[in-house]
Design an enzyme around this catalytic site. Structure first.
Site, short mmCIF file in Angstrom:
data_model
loop_
_atom_site.label_atom_id
_atom_site.label_comp_id
_atom_site.label_asym_id
_atom_site.label_seq_id
_atom_site.Cartn_x
_atom_site.Cartn_y
_atom_site.Cartn_z
N SER A 165 -4.33 -21.23 25.40
CA SER A 165 -3.45 -20.98 24.26
C SER A 165 -3.87 -19.75 23.46
O SER A 165 -3.04 -19.10 22.83
CB SER A 165 -3.42 -22.20 23.34
N ASP A 207 -5.06 -36.88 28.84
CA ASP A 207 -6.28 -36.08 28.94
C ASP A 207 -7.35 -36.53 27.95
O ASP A 207 -8.55 -36.52 28.27
CB ASP A 207 -5.95 -34.60 28.71
N ASN A 214 -14.23 -29.93 28.07
CA ASN A 214 -13.31 -28.81 27.89
C ASN A 214 -13.94 -27.64 27.15
O ASN A 214 -14.08 -26.55 27.69
CB ASN A 214 -12.06 -29.25 27.14
#
Length: 298
Positions: free
Chosen positions: A191, A68, A145
């Site tokens: 997360s 990634d 992201n």
């Protein structure tokens, strides 16, 4: 004489990573007669001064070998050229990588002929200004992201003020804050107990990191919103990071501004699997409970 009808490819990979050099060489041999490879280089060298935007625009696809991090790095630097990225997973999770090496070769003709869908994913633009100088940014970067602010090594809580479209959303105490794209909703945001967004959505997620409140929950806002973050109280080493690739130690009077980036990240999707398949296979999303079986089962 060169066949001008061959698709033009640029290849990137983190050449320090295991198996990447081998995979790129194997693909180069496979692509002979099927595509024109314009350039093949380390993903860190995907810079305008090395590969000018005008040259990249002549390419049909960018093939990125790695995890990634490699795909994010390439995508951030390819955004102005609008070249679709074919991500080939050679890392661990590879959530952004839609293909493995065998799938790329097996379905190569379908991919380059346009039968594989190309998805547009929104990005974020992040700028940091000093309170005394609002005309020139101390940092200017783009995120595929997320943009996040975290307390530094002293590990003390920090207090931040969050503003959306000139309206105060919250003053909160905690360990930090994440501003995420839909693509990044399955990264740090996940997360930190943030929601998973469909990656093709146009929205942002604002997620507090360990807030000292039971009621400050993540929120989803419209994509064209303008988010401002300033400090009420921060550590001396509070860090702002953009995709984990650009970072800046924040000063007490710094103002962080995040809004939608004008360009998009273009990704070639794997027609063999849906986004829900990817969630299930790579993150174990919606797995059934694992029941015990055997002679001691009740």
């Amino acid at each position: 004489m060169r066949d001008t009808k061959l698709p033009r490819l640029v290849i990137f990979g983190d050449l320090k990573k295991e198996h990447v050099v081998e995979a790129i060489k194997e693909f180069g041999d496979f692509a002979k007669g099927k595509a024109e490879i314009v350039a093949s280089c380390n993903v860190e060298d995907c810079k305008p001064e090395i590969l000018p935007v005008a040259e990249l625009k002549k390419c049909n696809f960018a093939v990125v070998f790695g995890g990634d991090g490699s795909i994010i790095s390439a995508g951030r630097n390819l955004r102005q050229s609008k070249v679709p990225v074919i991500g080939v997973n050679l890392g661990k999770l590879g959530f952004l990588a839609e293909f493995n090496v065998s799938e790329l070769e097996k379905y190569f003709n379908d991919i380059v002929s346009g039968k594989a869908p190309i998805e547009r994913r929104m990005m974020l633009n992040c700028k940091v200004f000093s309170g005394s100088n609002q005309s020139q940014a101390k940092l200017s970067s783009v995120a595929i992201n997320d943009v996040y602010i975290t307390a530094g090594p002293l590990h003390r809580t920090i207090e931040l003020k969050v503003v959306v479209n000139n309206q105060t959303v919250a003053d909160f105490v905690g360990d930090g804050l994440i501003i995420s794209t839909p693509t990044g909703s399955t990264a740090y945001n996940l997360s930190a107990s943030g929601p998973i967004l469909d990656r093709s959505m146009e929205a942002m997620v604002i997620t507090p990191i360990c807030p000292h409140s039971l009621s400050f929950r993540p929120i989803v806002i419209e994509a064209n919103s303008k988010v401002g973050v300033s400090r009420v109280r921060i550590d001396e080493v509070t860090i702002l990071s953009v995709d984990g690739q650009d970072s800046l130690e924040l000063s007490g009077d710094d103002i962080v501004r995040v809004e939608r980036e004008s360009s998009d990240f273009l990704v070639v999707n794997n027609p063999l699997r849906t986004r829900w398949d990817t969630l299930a296979a790579k993150l174990g999303w919606a797995e059934k409970p694992k029941y015990k079986t055997g002679p001691f089962e009740e």
